[in-house]
Design a protein around this motif. Structure first.
Motif, PDB file in Angstrom:
ATOM      1  N   ARG A   1       0.567  -1.395   0.271  1.00  0.00           N
ATOM      2  CA  ARG A   1      -0.218  -0.139   0.237  1.00  0.00           C
ATOM      3  C   ARG A   1       0.591   1.441  -0.842  1.00  0.00           C
ATOM      4  O   ARG A   1       2.017   1.498   0.749  1.00  0.00           O
ATOM      5  CB  ARG A   1      -0.032   0.398   1.461  1.00  0.00           C
ATOM      6  CG  ARG A   1      -1.854  -1.153   0.863  1.00  0.00           C
ATOM      7  CD  ARG A   1      -2.744  -1.123   2.544  1.00  0.00           C
ATOM      8  NE  ARG A   1      -2.318  -1.130   3.511  1.00  0.00           N
ATOM      9  CZ  ARG A   1      -2.124  -2.620   4.002  1.00  0.00           C
ATOM     10  NH1 ARG A   1      -2.541  -3.503   3.586  1.00  0.00           N
ATOM     11  NH2 ARG A   1      -1.549  -3.017   4.980  1.00  0.00           N
ATOM     12  N   LEU A   2       0.681   2.267  -0.378  1.00  0.00           N
ATOM     13  CA  LEU A   2       1.657   3.639  -0.990  1.00  0.00           C
ATOM     14  C   LEU A   2       0.298   4.278  -1.321  1.00  0.00           C
ATOM     15  O   LEU A   2      -0.628   4.496  -1.728  1.00  0.00           O
ATOM     16  CB  LEU A   2       1.673   3.043  -2.740  1.00  0.00           C
ATOM     17  CG  LEU A   2       2.808   5.000  -2.938  1.00  0.00           C
ATOM     18  CD1 LEU A   2       3.857   4.830  -2.138  1.00  0.00           C
ATOM     19  CD2 LEU A   2       3.888   4.476  -4.217  1.00  0.00           C
ATOM     20  N   ASN A   3       1.214   5.172  -0.288  1.00  0.00           N
ATOM     21  CA  ASN A   3       0.272   6.678   0.524  1.00  0.00           C
ATOM     22  C   ASN A   3       0.461   7.737  -0.797  1.00  0.00           C
ATOM     23  O   ASN A   3       2.176   8.149  -0.484  1.00  0.00           O
ATOM     24  CB  ASN A   3       0.865   6.277   1.733  1.00  0.00           C
ATOM     25  CG  ASN A   3      -0.502   8.027   2.593  1.00  0.00           C
ATOM     26  OD1 ASN A   3      -1.394   8.802   1.562  1.00  0.00           O
ATOM     27  ND2 ASN A   3      -0.562   8.216   3.631  1.00  0.00           N
ATOM     28  N   LEU A   4      -0.861   8.532  -1.596  1.00  0.00           N
ATOM     29  CA  LEU A   4       0.067   9.336  -2.568  1.00  0.00           C
ATOM     30  C   LEU A   4      -0.632  10.290  -1.506  1.00  0.00           C
ATOM     31  O   LEU A   4      -0.951  11.763  -2.494  1.00  0.00           O
ATOM     32  CB  LEU A   4      -0.713   9.038  -3.481  1.00  0.00           C
ATOM     33  CG  LEU A   4      -1.014   7.869  -4.238  1.00  0.00           C
ATOM     34  CD1 LEU A   4      -1.277   8.059  -5.621  1.00  0.00           C
ATOM     35  CD2 LEU A   4       0.867   7.923  -4.733  1.00  0.00           C
ATOM     36  N   GLY A   5      -1.210  11.213  -0.211  1.00  0.00           N
ATOM     37  CA  GLY A   5      -2.088  11.912   0.201  1.00  0.00           C
ATOM     38  C   GLY A   5      -3.414  12.117   0.384  1.00  0.00           C
ATOM     39  O   GLY A   5      -4.093  11.503   1.522  1.00  0.00           O
ATOM     40  N   ASP A   6      -4.172  12.087  -0.218  1.00  0.00           N
ATOM     41  CA  ASP A   6      -5.152  11.770  -0.720  1.00  0.00           C
ATOM     42  C   ASP A   6      -6.210  10.966  -1.261  1.00  0.00           C
ATOM     43  O   ASP A   6      -7.072  10.225  -0.991  1.00  0.00           O
ATOM     44  CB  ASP A   6      -5.839  13.122  -2.038  1.00  0.00           C
ATOM     45  CG  ASP A   6      -5.378  12.649  -3.449  1.00  0.00           C
ATOM     46  OD1 ASP A   6      -3.930  12.352  -3.196  1.00  0.00           O
ATOM     47  OD2 ASP A   6      -5.432  12.585  -4.241  1.00  0.00           O
ATOM     48  N   LYS A   7      -5.442   9.859  -1.512  1.00  0.00           N
ATOM     49  CA  LYS A   7      -5.851   8.646  -1.813  1.00  0.00           C
ATOM     50  C   LYS A   7      -4.403   7.857  -1.690  1.00  0.00           C
ATOM     51  O   LYS A   7      -3.571   7.594  -1.251  1.00  0.00           O
ATOM     52  CB  LYS A   7      -6.423   8.157  -3.428  1.00  0.00           C
ATOM     53  CG  LYS A   7      -5.180   8.807  -4.442  1.00  0.00           C
ATOM     54  CD  LYS A   7      -5.441   8.605  -5.485  1.00  0.00           C
ATOM     55  CE  LYS A   7      -5.236   9.258  -6.686  1.00  0.00           C
ATOM     56  NZ  LYS A   7      -5.839   9.478  -8.365  1.00  0.00           N
ATOM     57  N   ALA A   8      -4.633   6.075  -1.579  1.00  0.00           N
ATOM     58  CA  ALA A   8      -3.885   4.942  -1.694  1.00  0.00           C
ATOM     59  C   ALA A   8      -3.989   4.102  -3.331  1.00  0.00           C
ATOM     60  O   ALA A   8      -4.567   3.712  -3.042  1.00  0.00           O
ATOM     61  CB  ALA A   8      -3.688   4.296  -0.228  1.00  0.00           C
ATOM     62  N   TYR A   9      -2.523   3.834  -3.493  1.00  0.00           N
ATOM     63  CA  TYR A   9      -3.082   2.395  -4.082  1.00  0.00           C
ATOM     64  C   TYR A   9      -2.068   1.170  -3.806  1.00  0.00           C
ATOM     65  O   TYR A   9      -0.650   1.512  -2.487  1.00  0.00           O
ATOM     66  CB  TYR A   9      -1.488   3.106  -5.692  1.00  0.00           C
ATOM     67  CG  TYR A   9      -2.175   4.060  -6.779  1.00  0.00           C
ATOM     68  CD1 TYR A   9      -3.837   4.416  -6.720  1.00  0.00           C
ATOM     69  CD2 TYR A   9      -1.675   4.365  -7.588  1.00  0.00           C
ATOM     70  CE1 TYR A   9      -4.327   5.380  -7.243  1.00  0.00           C
ATOM     71  CE2 TYR A   9      -2.228   5.001  -8.409  1.00  0.00           C
ATOM     72  CZ  TYR A   9      -3.755   5.757  -8.430  1.00  0.00           C
ATOM     73  OH  TYR A   9      -4.060   6.862  -9.177  1.00  0.00           O
ATOM     74  N   ASP A  10      -2.666  -0.087  -4.340  1.00  0.00           N
ATOM     75  CA  ASP A  10      -2.016  -1.110  -3.923  1.00  0.00           C
ATOM     76  C   ASP A  10      -1.084  -1.749  -5.253  1.00  0.00           C
ATOM     77  O   ASP A  10      -1.996  -1.561  -6.379  1.00  0.00           O
ATOM     78  CB  ASP A  10      -3.594  -2.462  -4.549  1.00  0.00           C
ATOM     79  CG  ASP A  10      -2.034  -3.743  -3.783  1.00  0.00           C
ATOM     80  OD1 ASP A  10      -1.262  -3.953  -3.720  1.00  0.00           O
ATOM     81  OD2 ASP A  10      -3.693  -4.966  -3.520  1.00  0.00           O
ATOM     82  N   VAL A  11       0.162  -1.372  -5.173  1.00  0.00           N
ATOM     83  CA  VAL A  11       1.397  -1.216  -6.142  1.00  0.00           C
ATOM     84  C   VAL A  11       1.276  -2.707  -6.253  1.00  0.00           C
ATOM     85  O   VAL A  11       1.059  -2.940  -8.151  1.00  0.00           O
ATOM     86  CB  VAL A  11       2.241  -1.020  -5.626  1.00  0.00           C
ATOM     87  CG1 VAL A  11       3.783  -0.971  -6.583  1.00  0.00           C
ATOM     88  CG2 VAL A  11       2.543   0.697  -5.096  1.00  0.00           C
TER      89      VAL A  11
END
Length: 381
Positions: A120-130
Motif C-alpha cells: 500500500r502506497l500513500n499518495l496523500g489524498d488516496k492510496a494505491y496497492d502497487v
C-alpha cells in the motif's frame, strides 16, 4: 549397476516440465499486467495507518526459474512511516533489493513476479496497492512519488548522454509544473548544487565518465530527488565509496529527507550506516523478516541469534581481537527451503522446539518483535 542420482541434478525431462509449468504461471501474471484501461477502483486501497508512507503486507515475490521456484521474498510485512528512515539489513541474497524492486515494479519479468500480498502506497489524498497497479499508473509513480538511488551509479547513468540531459529527462517525464526548457535547466543546476556539487554549471555539460565515483553518486541522488518524492529507496548507495565521501553522502541524504519530508527505505548490509541513519530496523534472512524494532532496540538488545551474530561480526574501534567472528554455515537453498527455522542449521543458540515448524513472530515490546523459539512462552501475541 544403476547410476546414483546426483543431489541437485535435474534431468532434461524434469527441466522441461518445470519450464512448461512456469510459462503457464507467468503468462497468467503477464496477461493481467499488460491489460489496458484498467479502472482505478481495481488498485485503489486504504492505508491501515495514514501515518505510513508505505505498508508491505504479507508480500511474496517469486522467481520462476528452470530449476524451480525461488521464493526470494516469502511473506514480508513492515511499514515505512512518513518522514522516517527504515533500514533493511541482511546478507546478500536475503531479499532486501527484491522487496524494494517489488515496490517499484522493476522485477526482472516474466520470471520475477509478485505472487501474492499487498504493497500500500500513500499518495496523500488516496492510496494505491502497487501490486495491482497497471504500467500506466506505475509510470506516474516511479521517479515522481517513489524514487530509487541505485547501488552502482555507473550502470544507472547513460554513458552517451550529458548529466544535465539525464536529470532534465526526469523533470520532463513528470512535468507537473509545466516547466519551460530554461526553467528545467535552472532546476537541474539547483539540484546539482543541493547535492553538494560546487561546479554545477560545468558538471551539467559533462558525461558520466568524466566524474569521480562520489560525484556520480551525487548525480544519481539529484535525479532521485528531482520531483520531491514521498519515498526514497536507497539501495546500498555508499557501497563503492570511500569513508569520507560515504559520510558526506549520508549527511546529504539525512538533510534532504528533512528538507522535503520524505521517507527513506535504506537497504544495506553495513550496520554502521544503519546505526547512523535509521529510526527503525528490519533484519531479513532467506526472504523473511526475522527481527524488527527501533534502531535503539536492535543495536542494544538484539534478540535473534542471526542479529546477534551480525553484531558480533562487525569490527569495534579500540577493541583488539585476533580474528573477527563469522556466522558458521551457509544459507539454505532458496528452491528447497526447509520446513523448520531457516537459521537452525547455522544457529549456536538452539533450544528445545527448534526442530518444529517455522517460528511465529513474538512481540518483545510495542515496537520490537522476533521470530525465534527462544522467546516462546515469554511474551506472545
Amino acid at each position: 549397476m544403476a547410476k546414483k542420482k546426483q543431489v541437485g541434478y535435474l534431468s532434461a525431462k524434469e527441466a522441461r516440465r518445470i519450464s512448461k509449468e512456469n510459462r503457464k504461471i507467468t503468462n497468467e501474471f503477464e496477461k493481467k499486467r499488460k491489460r489496458k484501461n484498467v479502472p482505478e477502483s481495481e488498485y485503489l486501497t486504504t492505508m491501515h495507518d495514514p501515518k505510513n508512507a508505505v505498508e508491505f503486507d504479507d508480500l511474496h515475490t517469486y522467481f520462476y526459474t528452470d530449476a524451480g521456484t525461488v521464493k526470494a521474498v516469502d511473506g514480508v510485512s513492515f511499514n515505512v512511516p512518513i518522514g522516517k528512515t527504515v533500514g533493511v539489513v541482511g546478507e546478500s541474497g536475503c531479499g532486501k533489493s527484491v522487496t524494494s524492486l517489488s515496490l517499484m515494479q522493476l522485477l526482472q519479468r516474466p520470471q520475477g513476479q509478485v505472487a501474492s500480498g499487498e504493497i500500500r502506497l500513500n499518495l496523500g489524498d488516496k492510496a494505491y496497492d502497487v501490486t495491482k497497479a497497471p504500467n500506466s499508473a506505475m509510470q506516474k509513480i516511479r521517479g515522481n512519488v517513489v524514487s530509487m538511488i541505485f547501488q552502482e551509479p555507473m550502470t544507472a547513468l547513460n554513458p552517451v548522454f550529458r548529466i544535465g540531459e539525464q536529470i532534465e529527462e526526469v523533470l520532463e517525464l513528470h512535468n507537473v509544473d509545466h516547466m519551460t526548457e530554461h526553467q528545467m535547466k535552472e532546476r537541474t543546476i539547483e539540484l546539482l548544487e543541493m547535492v553538494g556539487i560546487a561546479n554545477s554549471e560545468g558538471v551539467y555539460k559533462m558525461f558520466p565518465h568524466e566524474l569521480s565515483g562520489g560525484m556520480r553518486q551525487r548525480v544519481v541522488i539529484a535525479m532521485a530527488l528531482a520531483c520531491n518524492p514521498r519515498v526514497i529507496i536507497a539501495d546500498e548507495p555508499t557501497t563503492a565509496l570511500d569513508v569520507t565521501i560515504q559520510a558526506q553522502i549520508l549527511d546529504l541524504l539525512r538533510n534532504l529527507k528533512d528538507k522535503i519530508n520524505s521517507s527513506i527505505m535504506f537497504i544495506t548490509h553495513d550496520l554502521g550506516v544503519i546505526a547512523e541513519m535509521a529510526d527503525f530496523v528490519v533484519v531479513m534472512y532467506a526472504g523473511r523478516i526475522i527481527e524488527r524494532g527501533t534502531a535503539q532496540e536492535i543495536f542494544h538488545h538484539p534478540a535473534h541469534p542471526y542479529t546477534i551474530g551480525l553484531m558480533a561480526s562487525k569490527p569495534v574501534v579500540g577493541k583488539d581481537v585476533e580474528k573477527l567472528y563469522s556466522i558458521p554455515g551457509k544459507v539454505p537453498n532458496p528452491i528447497n527451503m526447509p520446513n523448520y527455522c531457516y537459521f537452525k542449521d547455522r544457529c549456536e543458540m538452539c533450544v528445545k522446539g527448534c526442530e518444529g515448524a517455522y517460528p511465529k513472530e513474538i512481540k518483545l515490546s510495542e515496537t520490537h518483535s522476533v521470530s525465534c523459539y527462544r522467546y516462546y512462552g515469554q511474551k506472545e501475541d
